[in-house]
Design a protein around this motif. Sequence first.
Motif, short mmCIF file in Angstrom:
data_model
loop_
_atom_site.label_atom_id
_atom_site.label_comp_id
_atom_site.label_asym_id
_atom_site.label_seq_id
_atom_site.Cartn_x
_atom_site.Cartn_y
_atom_site.Cartn_z
N ARG A 178 -0.56 -7.44 -3.36
CA ARG A 178 -1.13 -6.49 -4.30
C ARG A 178 -0.96 -5.06 -3.81
O ARG A 178 -0.87 -4.12 -4.61
N ASP A 179 -0.93 -4.89 -2.49
CA ASP A 179 -0.78 -3.54 -1.95
C ASP A 179 0.57 -2.93 -2.33
O ASP A 179 0.67 -1.73 -2.59
N PHE B 219 3.50 1.21 -6.25
CA PHE B 219 4.32 1.58 -7.40
C PHE B 219 3.48 1.87 -8.63
O PHE B 219 3.91 2.61 -9.52
N GLN B 220 2.28 1.33 -8.69
CA GLN B 220 1.36 1.73 -9.76
C GLN B 220 1.04 3.21 -9.63
O GLN B 220 0.98 3.94 -10.63
N GLY B 221 0.83 3.67 -8.39
CA GLY B 221 0.58 5.09 -8.17
C GLY B 221 1.78 5.95 -8.54
O GLY B 221 1.63 7.02 -9.13
N GLN C 243 0.72 6.33 1.80
CA GLN C 243 -0.40 6.81 2.61
C GLN C 243 -1.73 6.40 1.99
O GLN C 243 -2.67 6.03 2.69
N ARG C 244 -1.83 6.48 0.67
CA ARG C 244 -3.09 6.16 0.00
C ARG C 244 -3.41 4.66 0.10
O ARG C 244 -4.58 4.29 0.22
N ILE C 245 -2.40 3.81 0.03
CA ILE C 245 -2.65 2.38 0.04
C ILE C 245 -2.78 1.83 1.45
O ILE C 245 -3.69 1.05 1.74
N VAL D 170 -11.81 -6.65 -0.39
CA VAL D 170 -10.60 -6.03 0.18
C VAL D 170 -9.42 -6.15 -0.77
O VAL D 170 -8.71 -5.19 -1.03
N ASN D 171 -9.21 -7.35 -1.32
CA ASN D 171 -8.01 -7.61 -2.12
C ASN D 171 -7.94 -6.78 -3.40
O ASN D 171 -6.86 -6.43 -3.85
#
Length: 411
Positions: free
Chosen positions: A49-50, A55-57, A81-83, A342-343
């Motif tokens: 999911r990360d 790519f969602q961002g 960096q954000r993820i 977390v997930n």
Amino acid sequence: TTEIYTLSLHDALPILANGVVDATIEVYNTILRDLRPTPAKSHYQFNLRDISKVFQGVLMTLPSKFKTASSFIRLFVHENQRIFGDRLINAGDHEWFDDLILKCTSTHCGEEHVAAVTYPLVIADFMVPGADPRIYEEVTDISQLQPTIEEYLNDYNAESKQPMPLVMFMDAIQHVARITRVLRQPKGNMLLLGVGGSGRQSLSRLSTFMAECKIFSIEITKGYGLSEWRESLKEILLYAGIKAQPAVFLFSDTQIVFEGMLEDINNILNAGEVPDLFAVDELGKIVEAVRPLAKAAGKLETKDVIYAHFVQLCRENLHVVLTFSPVGEAFRNRLRMFPSLVNCCTIDWFMPWPKDALKSVALQFLEKVDLGGDNMKDAVAEVCMTIHSSVREASERSEERRVGKECRSRW
């Protein structure tokens, strides 16, 4: 020859497309191999999911705001960096990750792109207050961040019954940018980790105001139990699902009265609903209220399909923001029992505030106190900063010894 970073994004995209995908996969695989969970880093848990969140961002942007290859690479590094980077707990891990992302970018996209990445790198949608639509774009003038955030803070304090006398320094501003980034995403939830007093709840409230979301929180009173908790959840889900308006549920680990609360939150994060929350008559009212929304979305007007649409609206509009302390065994047990914490959440670790920020806070509170001169105020602020820093350092040493002793006893 024209180097790739001077090309337009349209021309460079065929070259970069495979590169950014390969770079993200290498970053992910390297992190899985080298950043293992430990008692002090129990939230170092990563899954596929990360990768999708990265790519969602990237897809939150408009092509008109990232016209060159170099700007696209900065966007790509920012989302990684954000993820991955924001959950790291110390300077050593941050330096390791910074080197990793630049190395992977250089390998798969070209060495020239490393020079295009500079810090601080902030991409946000709040630099134009009142803009409609809000545009997710890079902040090119970092000096404008503080006055812009302070303008939002003044507006919040003018409207709120509980104003917040915050000092907006760079670390706090970056946390605000991270929270507002997630609040603009459908199904965007956050887990904010830090010790008490680090500003997690205050910055969450400010970010919610900036993102124009309605905030919900519970108030723990004497006798607060399961029925009160379920009523609070109903109110939140009905707002997000029937009114179809963005909402934020701010929840702290200090508000946990019984562990079943976390089970319900885990279900909301994972599925968007709590099993058996609504009675039969309440479900009928929900179906009738959501029917026009489901019809407008082209859904079949059956009970099950309409309720599924209600759950979808809840997932898209409700943002759960959890403010937990990572200290102690209770936190580690909760992550094991409720994996969605977390997930299904973007994690932001609140590092200890720097000394200049502590001094700025002390000076603000001493501003209206007569101490006989500015030199005395500065000296008192220095003492406050030193006391706070020394207590924090002693606490960290004590926690390290406790965790070490716990690990040795298990072996």
